[in-house]
Write an enzyme that holds these catalytic residues in place. Structure first.
Site, short mmCIF file in Angstrom:
data_model
loop_
_atom_site.label_atom_id
_atom_site.label_comp_id
_atom_site.label_asym_id
_atom_site.label_seq_id
_atom_site.Cartn_x
_atom_site.Cartn_y
_atom_site.Cartn_z
N HIS A 1 51.20 -18.44 128.22
CA HIS A 1 50.24 -19.52 128.49
C HIS A 1 50.17 -19.73 130.00
CE1 HIS A 1 47.87 -23.06 127.62
NE2 HIS A 1 48.57 -23.69 128.55
N ASP B 1 50.92 -24.31 121.66
CA ASP B 1 51.51 -24.19 123.00
C ASP B 1 52.82 -24.99 123.11
OD1 ASP B 1 49.36 -22.60 123.79
OD2 ASP B 1 48.21 -24.32 124.51
N ASN C 1 54.02 -15.74 122.93
CA ASN C 1 52.73 -16.02 123.57
C ASN C 1 52.97 -16.24 125.05
OD1 ASN C 1 49.94 -16.68 123.73
ND2 ASN C 1 50.47 -18.85 123.82
N SER D 1 53.96 -19.57 131.37
CA SER D 1 55.11 -19.73 130.47
C SER D 1 55.03 -18.72 129.34
CB SER D 1 55.08 -21.12 129.82
OG SER D 1 54.95 -22.15 130.77
C1 GRF Z 1 46.12 -15.07 130.31
O1 GRF Z 1 45.85 -15.95 131.36
C2 GRF Z 1 47.13 -15.67 129.36
O2 GRF Z 1 48.02 -16.54 129.98
C3 GRF Z 1 46.27 -16.42 128.39
O3 GRF Z 1 45.11 -15.63 128.25
C4 GRF Z 1 44.91 -14.86 129.43
C5 GRF Z 1 44.76 -13.43 129.00
O4 GRF Z 1 44.41 -12.61 130.07
N1 GRF Z 1 46.96 -16.64 127.15
P1 GRF Z 1 44.37 -11.03 129.87
O5 GRF Z 1 43.39 -10.78 128.72
O6 GRF Z 1 45.74 -10.57 129.55
O7 GRF Z 1 43.83 -10.49 131.16
#
Ligand code: GRF
Length: 216
Positions: free
Chosen positions: A112, A148, A110, A139
């Site tokens: 974050h 998370d 993932n 991260s």
């Molecule tokens: C990103 O900010 C990521 O960190 C979070 O969700 C957002 C997804 O953005 N988990 P995108 O759809 O990849 O533009």
């Protein structure tokens, strides 16, 4: 790791991280190949990105399922049809059941938008500003049952500027997300990155609890 690392990407929204991953892969050269994109919203822009890249798409609308367990069960079936070595959460806005997380233990990543363990959950850019943080970032981590909270692989650190707004900070963090997420996926696909009992391991050495640090 076999010659090609099958990757399934889960999205809910704009899919800019998906796009960064697509752009980072050279067919026939990169060890990773995106077998499918699975989305829980039919109108997500990321679906169009996948379509433009000629990637298989499955839409599973969570509102059509009777609860989390039922949805995650269907999700597992949809994902496993593509025989993934790695499942990449790229803005997949669903809390996953413990059963789902256990099913993909060691092969679920993932990203974050904060320097974990700071600012778990939502609205991270605003919360970093409210807390007066001098540094913020993103991260990449292995997913475990703690939200998370899984072992960190890499963090990109972004200095906070005095005139930053949540939007300006988000923009700079996003740029870093698009660098570090493909990097981590490539590490995994090359067989360099693993989850072991003590944490995340890169090139045979245990990573520090922060993961590898990249400074923007
Ligand atoms: C990103 O900010 C990521 O960190 C979070 O969700 C957002 C997804 O953005 N988990 P995108 O759809 O990849 O533009």
């Amino acid at each position: 790791m076999p010659t090609a690392c099958n990757v399934v990407v889960l999205i809910s929204g704009s899919g800019s991280n998906l796009q960064a991953l697509i752009d980072s892969l050279q067919p026939g050269v990169s060890p990773a190949r995106i077998r499918a994109v699975i989305c829980n919203r039919a109108d997500a822009y990321g679906v169009e990105r996948a379509r433009n890249a000629g990637i298989d798409i499955r839409v599973l609308d969570h509102t059509q399922y009777d609860g989390r367990e039922a949805f995650d069960g269907a999700l597992i079936q949809a994902i496993d049809a593509f025989e993934p070595h790695l499942v990449v959460l790229a803005g997949f806005m669903r809390i996953l059941t413990p059963g789902f997380v256990r099913h993909y233990a060691g092969r679920l990543l993932n990203i974050h938008p904060s320097l974990l363990p700071r600012h778990k959950g939502l609205h991270t850019h605003q919360r970093a500003l409210e807390a007066g943080d001098r540094e913020h970032g993103c991260s990449v981590h292995f997913v475990t049952e703690e939200l998370d909270g899984g072992p960190l692989v890499v963090q990109a650190v972004v200095p906070v500027q005095s005139d930053d707004t949540p939007e300006s900070l988000a923009r700079r963090v996003h740029i870093q997300e698009h660098q570090v997420y493909p990097m981590a996926v490539h590490w995994f696909a090359e067989g360099r990155l693993q989850l072991v009992e003590q944490g995340a391991m890169l090139d045979g050495s245990l990573l520090p609890s922060t993961g590898q640090i990249i400074r923007a």
